[in-house]
Design an enzyme around this catalytic site. Structure first.
Site, PDB file in Angstrom:
ATOM      1  N   ASP A  91      -2.969  -8.883   1.184  1.00 41.48           N
ATOM      2  CA  ASP A  91      -2.290  -8.524  -0.076  1.00 41.48           C
ATOM      3  C   ASP A  91      -1.343  -9.582  -0.663  1.00 41.48           C
ATOM      4  OD1 ASP A  91      -3.617  -6.190   0.547  1.00 41.48           O
ATOM      5  OD2 ASP A  91      -1.856  -4.888   0.579  1.00 41.48           O
TER       6      ASP A  91
ATOM      7  N   LYS B 136      -8.757  -2.064  -1.321  1.00 40.52           N
ATOM      8  CA  LYS B 136      -8.333  -0.823  -0.671  1.00 40.52           C
ATOM      9  C   LYS B 136      -7.348  -0.089  -1.569  1.00 40.52           C
ATOM     10  CE  LYS B 136      -4.748  -3.323   1.805  1.00 40.52           C
ATOM     11  NZ  LYS B 136      -3.598  -2.674   1.166  1.00 40.52           N
TER      12      LYS B 136
ATOM     13  N   CYS C 290       1.444  -3.055   5.034  1.00 40.46           N
ATOM     14  CA  CYS C 290       0.008  -3.341   5.149  1.00 40.46           C
ATOM     15  C   CYS C 290      -0.339  -4.259   6.320  1.00 40.46           C
ATOM     16  CB  CYS C 290      -0.530  -3.857   3.822  1.00 40.46           C
ATOM     17  SG  CYS C 290      -0.527  -2.541   2.573  1.00 40.46           S
TER      18      CYS C 290
HETATM   19  C1  VGL Z   1       1.776  -2.341   0.355  1.00 41.68           C
HETATM   20  C2  VGL Z   1       3.131  -0.612  -0.238  1.00 41.68           C
HETATM   21  C3  VGL Z   1       2.183  -0.110  -1.092  1.00 41.68           C
HETATM   22  C4  VGL Z   1       1.601  -3.583   1.169  1.00 41.68           C
HETATM   23  C5  VGL Z   1       0.804  -1.855  -0.485  1.00 41.68           C
HETATM   24  O1  VGL Z   1       0.745  -4.429   0.816  1.00 41.68           O
HETATM   25  O2  VGL Z   1       2.325  -3.737   2.196  1.00 41.68           O
HETATM   26  N1  VGL Z   1       2.933  -1.705   0.486  1.00 41.68           N
HETATM   27  N2  VGL Z   1       1.012  -0.746  -1.206  1.00 41.68           N
END
Ligand code: VGL
Ligand code: ZN
Length: 201
Positions: free
Chosen positions: A12, A110, A155
């Protein structure tokens, strides 16, 4: 060069998790150069991309009167409510512009089902709906995973713990991760990863 049974999993590294983004992680952009350098060593490189539809159930804005970072009960358990982030097709959902996306062999999206969040690269937050990454890696003979990215305590943490549960030898390089760190989440994540047998660098 790393062995053929080792994969780099980059979690991410998207605009919304970098400074100026909707769910900015402190110094989130500062890992990009180091991650790019690491990619050059791996024969299997996977990127994950948080990829939510508008009105996703993990957004506080989808729940009347709910505050950001409050918890709600979902059918699969407690869920933190986030600001709207990583909306499909938006600039915030794009990878950081300096990330060497061209080096990736596989991109796993995702969190695209409205009613369920997905922190992990392997399973949605119900811990049972697979993303398919387990099969992709195993069918390529991958046994060892090095994980880096955002955010350490969400994540990256969920991906590392699930990877270890699935039988991979998982290492997290914390120097190439940054955390959200609210309400003790980073300490809890470190403890949980260690307990699951993840090596923390
Ligand atoms: C994430 C919160 C919501 C992350 C993704 O990538 O850690 N955290 N969505
Ligand atoms: Zn998300």
């Amino acid at each position: 060069m790393r062995a053929a049974n080792e994969a780099l999993i980059v979690i991410d590294i998207q605009n919304d998790f970098c400074p100026g983004g909707a769910l900015a992680v402190n110094e989130g952009d500062q890992i990009v150069a180091g991650v790019n350098a690491l990619m050059a060593e791996f024969q299997t490189i996977v990127l994950t991309q948080d990829w939510h539809p508008r009105g996703h159930s993990s957004f506080a804005s989808s729940h009347e009167g709910a505050e950001i970072l409050s918890l709600i009960d979902m059918p699969y358990g407690p869920q933190v409510l986030w600001p709207d982030h990583c909306i499909q097709g938006s600039n915030g959902a794009e990878f950081h512009s300096d990330l060497n996306v061209n080096a990736a062999h596989m991109i796993v999206r995702k969190g695209f089902r409205s009613q369920i969040d997905s922190y992990s690269a392997f399973f949605e937050n119900d811990h049972s709906t697979p993303t398919g990454l387990d099969g992709y890696l195993k069918s390529r003979g991958v046994e060892k995973l090095l994980m880096v990215g955002l955010a350490t305590d969400f994540c990256v943490n969920f991906s590392a713990v699930d990877g270890a549960k699935l039988g991979f030898d998982v290492t997290v390089d914390q120097s190439l991760c940054r955390a959200i760190d609210f309400d003790g989440s980073l300490d809890a994540a470190r403890a949980g990863m260690s307990q699951a047998g993840v090596t923390l660098l």
